[in-house]
Scaffold this motif. Structure first.
Motif, short mmCIF file in Angstrom:
data_model
loop_
_atom_site.label_atom_id
_atom_site.label_comp_id
_atom_site.label_asym_id
_atom_site.label_seq_id
_atom_site.Cartn_x
_atom_site.Cartn_y
_atom_site.Cartn_z
N GLY A 1 -4.81 0.35 1.61
CA GLY A 1 -3.54 -0.15 1.12
C GLY A 1 -3.59 -0.70 -0.29
O GLY A 1 -2.58 -0.73 -0.99
N HIS B 1 -0.07 -2.19 -1.49
CA HIS B 1 0.40 -2.90 -0.30
C HIS B 1 0.37 -4.40 -0.59
O HIS B 1 -0.62 -4.91 -1.08
CB HIS B 1 -0.52 -2.57 0.89
CG HIS B 1 0.09 -2.86 2.22
ND1 HIS B 1 0.10 -4.12 2.77
CD2 HIS B 1 0.72 -2.06 3.11
CE1 HIS B 1 0.70 -4.07 3.95
NE2 HIS B 1 1.08 -2.85 4.18
N LEU C 1 0.11 -0.91 7.54
CA LEU C 1 0.42 -0.36 6.22
C LEU C 1 1.87 0.10 6.16
O LEU C 1 2.38 0.69 7.11
CB LEU C 1 -0.51 0.83 5.92
CG LEU C 1 -2.00 0.50 5.80
CD1 LEU C 1 -2.79 1.77 5.52
CD2 LEU C 1 -2.25 -0.52 4.71
N TRP D 1 3.96 2.59 4.78
CA TRP D 1 3.93 3.89 4.12
C TRP D 1 5.19 4.15 3.30
O TRP D 1 5.19 4.97 2.38
CB TRP D 1 3.76 5.00 5.16
CG TRP D 1 2.50 4.85 5.97
CD1 TRP D 1 2.41 4.53 7.28
CD2 TRP D 1 1.15 5.00 5.51
NE1 TRP D 1 1.10 4.46 7.68
CE2 TRP D 1 0.30 4.75 6.61
CE3 TRP D 1 0.57 5.31 4.28
CZ2 TRP D 1 -1.08 4.81 6.52
CZ3 TRP D 1 -0.81 5.37 4.18
CH2 TRP D 1 -1.61 5.12 5.29
N ASN E 1 4.35 2.15 -6.93
CA ASN E 1 3.32 2.33 -5.91
C ASN E 1 2.73 3.73 -5.98
O ASN E 1 1.51 3.92 -5.84
CB ASN E 1 3.90 2.08 -4.52
CG ASN E 1 4.45 0.68 -4.36
OD1 ASN E 1 5.58 0.41 -4.74
ND2 ASN E 1 3.66 -0.22 -3.81
#
Length: 205
Positions: free
Chosen positions: A93, A98, A110, A112, A120
């Motif tokens: 992550g 994350h 996590l 996604w 990101n």
């Protein structure tokens, strides 16, 4: 023991990456565990985040930064991680930003969906780039590291790695938020340098 966590890497790197301080001696210890008295660094494991530490963007000092600045400094954290002496460990992550905080004995799944956000997505691409860099640049496999003279006023910090074949790799970091044009690194080696990435990781044959 077969290996040990380099806890100081996590602590000192975050202090400097977040802009809370510019401490050259701590940065040297981040990059070279021998500076802390380790006789051998063969199994030193460097990390920014782990199963019991917040990921970089979830750290309190990063949560106060503007998102653009936080992601920029997260990329620089990736560079420190792969160019430091010995083994980098990337916690799942971390490579795509994350940012939920760890809670003891609680799952931290996590997200996604973060891949839908451009910052990101860009961070993941950057991590892929530096991982490939680690694989392709021989000096990063050695225990050899040296430091150029630094400029405390400009917060520019530079270091170099080398292999037995005399191949050099140099990293130049601007820890300030100010764009520096024409900055000079004293005693920088002459040669046919090739810039491998934006953050000035360089290699010379």
């Amino acid at each position: 023991m077969d290996g040990w966590w380099h806890e100081s890497f996590h602590i000192f790197a975050i202090e400097n990456l977040a802009g809370n301080t510019f401490d050259i001696e701590k940065l040297k210890q981040v990059l070279d565990a021998k500076q802390q008295g380790y006789q051998k660094t063969t199994n030193v494991i460097n990390y920014l985040a782990s199963h019991h530490r917040h990921r970089l963007l979830a750290e309190a000092s990063f949560r106060t930064l503007h998102p653009q600045a936080a992601f920029k400094r997260a990329k620089w954290g990736a560079v420190l991680l792969v160019t430091a002496v010995k083994k980098p460990m990337m916690w799942m992550g971390e490579e795509f930003g994350h940012s939920t905080r760890q809670t003891p004995n609680q799952p931290n799944k996590l997200l996604w969906s973060l891949f839908e956000n451009q910052p990101n997505h860009d961070l993941l691409a950057y991590y892929k780039h530096v991982i490939l860099l680690r694989e392709k640049v021989p000096p990063l496999y050695t225990q050899n590291i040296g430091f150029f003279p630094y400029n405390a006023a400009t917060k520019v910090f530079a270091y170099y790695r080398w292999s037995d074949e005399v191949t050099l790799a140099a990293v130049v970091a601007n820890f300030s938020d100010i764009y520096l044009s024409g900055n000079c690194i004293p005693n920088f080696p002459a040669g046919a340098w090739h810039e491998l990435m934006y953050n000035k990781i360089l290699e010379v044959a």
